[in-house]
Design a protein around this motif. Sequence first.
Motif, PDB file in Angstrom:
ATOM      1  N   UNK A 187      14.537  -2.480  27.831  1.00 18.98           N
ATOM      2  CA  UNK A 187      13.603  -2.154  26.761  1.00 18.98           C
ATOM      3  C   UNK A 187      14.163  -0.988  25.954  1.00 18.98           C
ATOM      4  N   UNK A 188      13.852  -0.986  24.663  1.00 16.78           N
ATOM      5  CA  UNK A 188      14.168   0.153  23.801  1.00 16.78           C
ATOM      6  C   UNK A 188      12.934   1.045  23.729  1.00 16.78           C
ATOM      7  N   UNK A 189      13.139   2.343  23.597  1.00 19.27           N
ATOM      8  CA  UNK A 189      12.033   3.290  23.435  1.00 19.27           C
ATOM      9  C   UNK A 189      12.107   3.857  22.028  1.00 19.27           C
ATOM     10  N   UNK A 190      11.022   3.695  21.253  1.00 16.61           N
ATOM     11  CA  UNK A 190      11.021   4.105  19.845  1.00 16.61           C
ATOM     12  C   UNK A 190       9.770   4.933  19.561  1.00 16.61           C
ATOM     13  N   UNK A 191       9.957   6.017  18.810  1.00 12.80           N
ATOM     14  CA  UNK A 191       8.826   6.871  18.446  1.00 12.80           C
ATOM     15  C   UNK A 191       8.009   6.206  17.341  1.00 12.80           C
ATOM     16  N   UNK A 192       6.681   6.266  17.489  1.00 15.38           N
ATOM     17  CA  UNK A 192       5.769   5.627  16.544  1.00 15.38           C
ATOM     18  C   UNK A 192       4.672   6.613  16.174  1.00 15.38           C
ATOM     19  N   UNK A 193       4.267   6.605  14.900  1.00 19.83           N
ATOM     20  CA  UNK A 193       3.205   7.481  14.417  1.00 19.83           C
ATOM     21  C   UNK A 193       1.949   6.641  14.177  1.00 19.83           C
ATOM     22  N   UNK A 198       3.827   3.512  11.342  1.00 19.28           N
ATOM     23  CA  UNK A 198       5.252   3.234  11.183  1.00 19.28           C
ATOM     24  C   UNK A 198       6.051   3.884  12.305  1.00 19.28           C
ATOM     25  N   UNK A 199       7.210   3.308  12.577  1.00 19.46           N
ATOM     26  CA  UNK A 199       8.152   3.964  13.475  1.00 19.46           C
ATOM     27  C   UNK A 199       8.738   5.184  12.771  1.00 19.46           C
ATOM     28  N   UNK A 200       8.972   6.244  13.542  1.00 24.52           N
ATOM     29  CA  UNK A 200       9.548   7.462  12.981  1.00 24.52           C
ATOM     30  C   UNK A 200      11.053   7.278  12.901  1.00 24.52           C
ATOM     31  N   UNK A 201      11.543   7.116  11.688  1.00 23.72           N
ATOM     32  CA  UNK A 201      12.972   6.834  11.488  1.00 23.72           C
ATOM     33  C   UNK A 201      13.758   8.128  11.324  1.00 23.72           C
TER      34      UNK A 201
END
Length: 731
Positions: A187-193, A198-201
């Motif tokens: 799994x990938x871990x991605x920051x989200x707001x 939206x994902x925090x890019x």
Amino acid sequence: MDKNLNNKNTKKVKMMNNMTTATRLSRSILLGMLCSISYVQASTPICEAPPEEDPFRCLESPNDENARRWAIQQTTLTKTFFEGRENFTTLKDDLAKVMKSDLTIAREHGGYIYNLWTDSSEHIQGLLRKTTIASYRTTTPQWETVLDMDALSRKEGKKQKLIRMECLEGTSKCLFSIRQEGSGYKAAIREFDLNTGEFVVDNGFQIPEATMSRASWVDENTLLVSPTVRQEDISFAKCPLSVQKWERGQSLSSATDIYRRARSAMSHPVRINTAAKPVMLIRDLSTIQQSDYYLLNVKLEKTKLPLPTSAFIEGHLSGQFIVSLKDNWEVLGQSYQSGEIVSVQLNPDNASQIKSVYSVWKPTNAQAIYQLSYFNQGILINYLEHVKGQLKYLKWNAGTSTWETKSLGLPANKHYTINKKHSTSITANTDADHFYFYEEDFLTPRKYYRYTVDGGYDLLKQLPAAFDASAYKIEQHFTPSNDGTRIPYFVVMKKDASLNGQNPTVLYGYGGFGESKLPEYHKHLGKAWLEKGGVYVLANIRGGGEYGPRWHHAARVKNRHKSFEDFESVARDLVKRKITSASKLGILGVSNGGLLVGATLMRHPELYGAAASLVPVLDMKRSPYIAKGAGYYGEFGNPAKIWNYMRTYSPYHNVREDATYPKVLMMCSTSDVVVGPAHARKMTALLQSKGHEVWFFESENGGHALGQNTQDYAYKEALVYQYFEKMLMED
């Protein structure tokens, strides 16, 4: 009794052995192809000169081209047969309709209730949505979309599923773990707001797809992470090896080690939310059952906690760690028993020393803890008594230094589940005066409740029934195992079922890792089995956690055979009570339960008329070298040390050419990183080489769950119960 059962099975098995010429030819071609792979394939060195005792070792590599070709052809034969049955497609479609998501809460955060919804049409990958608590109480909640995983999958060109969310209290920041179809446990871990949706890019936290990576918030700009992106960060058990401090703006490769131990099976951070401030820990597991905890201060300096290695930290409340004990513990001149819940206060000047220990809850011999959670008012304990659930609320009385108990006054014969956030953190509504839980049983769909200390509990939702349960009943029976231990089991059957030994019956068991199997509402069970006149049985055998750690320890390592004996005792008791007979009795197990099915079938094939082994462990000698098998020494033992014992039950090493087995259903997945497809492949090939029949099915992308969405799960259950219908209901 075994001899009589064997006689009853003889006629059926002879009929099964009369395969059509075409089927026999297909199997012969496949086995011939397999032999050429095993002995000729230069690209598989281990098979150039295969060990005499293991001619099918070349099937162990999940993605080996020749092994995959063999698995695909075996799977095609199975799919062709079952999909060609008159009612397979109808059953699969019906199951997909009833197996859609329910309205239980994924979590509560920032005044909203979040739910991940899936169905078989528009939202196959999942729809994360939110609503207010007031709206959720209504019959038609007004949901607001947070993240559409199907839309994201289309946008990024790959099917993806949200499997975990960990949000930082008091903020809109979350860490989403997202799994790509076919990636197993990666799994990938991605920051989200949550505010922007939206994902925090820009400057956001992102961990590339990897197996078992973990992350926990320290604050809005700092994480503790246990990544498995680099080989040097992966343990011998193929889990995270280190814990690292990662600050916003840093690259992941620049994160700083704060803990690393070469022989760790798995290390990961733990965040415990409390009303005052979060408590940060590191948990270092040497085996599945043994671990050390380290307390981190504000500078992230660590102190090892003076707890037994078998203990598990459940939370932190009123300045004390809440700890469940798996073994007896002598401390500060007092004795605490296995299965007991205690609160531990550390010396404020030296966290390596214990100041005080108090008993929170002590089970009787009939009881065991199932779940524990907490909120700002106290602790909620979900416990079992003879495998039937109950909830209790406990609050700390500082004046008397005791935990005071309050019953919630709920029915005692239901299965309860406390709704908890699924993340690497130990979580609770530490700033709230309420919590959520649901009740269910085999015949009652989930009822969702909200409990407040002052107002009691009220029903929020009751989910629709997937089948009409009015014609059925639930019974609980006990039967003595070989050593006299009373083994409980549940029976679900028609109220007017005749006790004539002719009821087609599926017996399910697990018996491992301290995991309790309880009377849950299975949406597929009605249409797939009960409505056709089938009986369903759940055996609560040793190795599980239904009676606490002692029930688990009783069937670990050199006592593994106890769980097999328990299962066989239930099978015999079902025949004795004339609920079913050997020719009408099928057994079903998943993962460790697949080992249970394999072992008991090899030990006493005369007891069963069908056997389905899903994502199993079957070759106990090679298990440490397959998938995550090296991490299971604490459960099974090390074959390098106790092989003489493990050899007595290892299914792969106990196949007999002269035995009479029912035609087995074997299911696995190429992308399963927990046990891998190797066990099911090798067992199938070995059985077939000795003249026995097997239906083999390998899912390419299903992982250990044999599915990633509603459609996958509906297909799996349709295949399993069509198999039992074929074997137990048809001539």
